[in-house]
Design a protein around this motif. Structure first.
Motif, PDB file in Angstrom:
ATOM      1  N   ARG A 196       0.667  -1.109  -0.083  1.00  0.00           N
ATOM      2  CA  ARG A 196      -0.056  -0.175  -0.041  1.00  0.00           C
ATOM      3  C   ARG A 196       0.913   1.326   0.141  1.00  0.00           C
ATOM      4  NH1 ARG A 196      -5.507   0.182   1.888  1.00  0.00           N
ATOM      5  NH2 ARG A 196      -6.526  -1.721   1.472  1.00  0.00           N
ATOM      6  N   LEU A 197       2.088   1.266   0.759  1.00  0.00           N
ATOM      7  CA  LEU A 197       2.890   2.536   0.863  1.00  0.00           C
ATOM      8  C   LEU A 197       3.642   2.563  -0.710  1.00  0.00           C
ATOM      9  CD1 LEU A 197       4.455   1.954   4.125  1.00  0.00           C
ATOM     10  CD2 LEU A 197       2.868   3.611   3.490  1.00  0.00           C
ATOM     11  N   GLU A 198       4.060   1.522  -1.141  1.00  0.00           N
ATOM     12  CA  GLU A 198       4.418   1.721  -2.533  1.00  0.00           C
ATOM     13  C   GLU A 198       3.542   2.063  -3.653  1.00  0.00           C
ATOM     14  OE1 GLU A 198       7.884  -2.062  -2.099  1.00  0.00           O
ATOM     15  OE2 GLU A 198       5.810  -2.399  -3.014  1.00  0.00           O
ATOM     16  N   ASP A 199       2.371   1.586  -3.378  1.00  0.00           N
ATOM     17  CA  ASP A 199       1.192   2.063  -4.487  1.00  0.00           C
ATOM     18  C   ASP A 199       0.930   3.692  -4.273  1.00  0.00           C
ATOM     19  OD1 ASP A 199       0.924  -0.401  -5.355  1.00  0.00           O
ATOM     20  OD2 ASP A 199      -0.717  -1.026  -4.079  1.00  0.00           O
ATOM     21  N   ARG A 200       0.948   4.156  -3.072  1.00  0.00           N
ATOM     22  CA  ARG A 200       1.009   5.549  -2.672  1.00  0.00           C
ATOM     23  C   ARG A 200       2.205   6.540  -2.923  1.00  0.00           C
ATOM     24  NH1 ARG A 200      -3.469   7.094   1.121  1.00  0.00           N
ATOM     25  NH2 ARG A 200      -4.661   5.198   1.250  1.00  0.00           N
ATOM     26  N   ARG A 201       3.256   5.780  -3.231  1.00  0.00           N
ATOM     27  CA  ARG A 201       4.503   6.431  -3.455  1.00  0.00           C
ATOM     28  C   ARG A 201       5.033   6.969  -2.274  1.00  0.00           C
ATOM     29  NH1 ARG A 201       4.379   8.205  -9.743  1.00  0.00           N
ATOM     30  NH2 ARG A 201       3.783   6.277 -10.760  1.00  0.00           N
TER      31      ARG A 201
END
Length: 207
Positions: free
Chosen positions: A137-142
């Protein structure tokens, strides 16, 4: 490294900074992780003010949903967020927001992450799998993040290189160990995030 002088911190500057000591900057940081990994403990341990918590007593309704094999004696759970504050130095103040760990409360993340400069992902080596979706989720949100392995006394210990592989982390993402009960240890984890953010900012400037 002079964390307070980095241009990356300007992105986290808000109107509320007018209420801070002269010259100080307020930066929003989020503490994330699965259920029961120590987020509330970390915010409470490192905060220089009495932390705001939204913990509620766990009930029978959560049996089978919120089970935590790593902390069977856990009686409360965060249902909204935790909040604390720590002054890194006279120029930099971090506002800490701890997220709820249960997936059924993840809809609250949208508001909590608004304006956040970065995140610390707490990991429990007894239940590494609960960290996978959090990191995704953090990676998706950058959202830039560092990983802090919470050193529970009874938790198995693995080389950080092996944990990096298990969590499928990029070589550039810092991974550190910490004790969520210890203020100095938590502060070091937060400093690793600040250093990482400054590194990313410097890389962008030279790109």
């Amino acid at each position: 490294m002079d964390y307070a002088s980095s241009d990356v911190l300007d992105a986290g500057r808000r109107d509320t900074d007018l209420l801070l000591p002269h010259g100080a900057r307020g930066v929003k940081v989020v503490i994330v992780g699965g259920f029961g990994v120590g987020k509330t403990t970390m915010v409470g341990a490192v905060s220089e003010i009495p932390p705001l918590t939204t913990e509620e007593t766990m009930t029978q309704a959560g049996v089978g949903i919120d089970d935590n094999p790593g902390a069977k004696d856990k009686k409360t759970t965060t249902v909204a967020m935790d909040f604390g504050r720590i002054s890194i130095n006279e120029e930099l103040i971090l506002y800490l927001f701890g997220t709820p760990g249960q997936e059924r409360f993840w809809f609250l993340w949208n508001g909590i992450f608004e304006g956040a400069l970065g995140a610390v992902v707490l990991v429990d080596t007894r239940r590494i799998e609960v960290s996978f979706e959090v990191i995704t989720r953090l990676e998706d949100r950058r959202v830039p993040f560092v990983v802090a392995v919470n050193a529970f006394p009874e938790a198995p210990k693995y080389p950080l290189a092996d944990l990096r592989t298990a969590l499928a982390l990029s070589e550039t993402v810092p991974i550190v160990t910490c004790d969520a009960r210890d203020r100095a240890s938590c502060r070091d984890a937060l400093l690793s995030l600040m250093g990482y953010l400054c590194t990313l900012a410097a890389a962008q400037e030279t790109a």
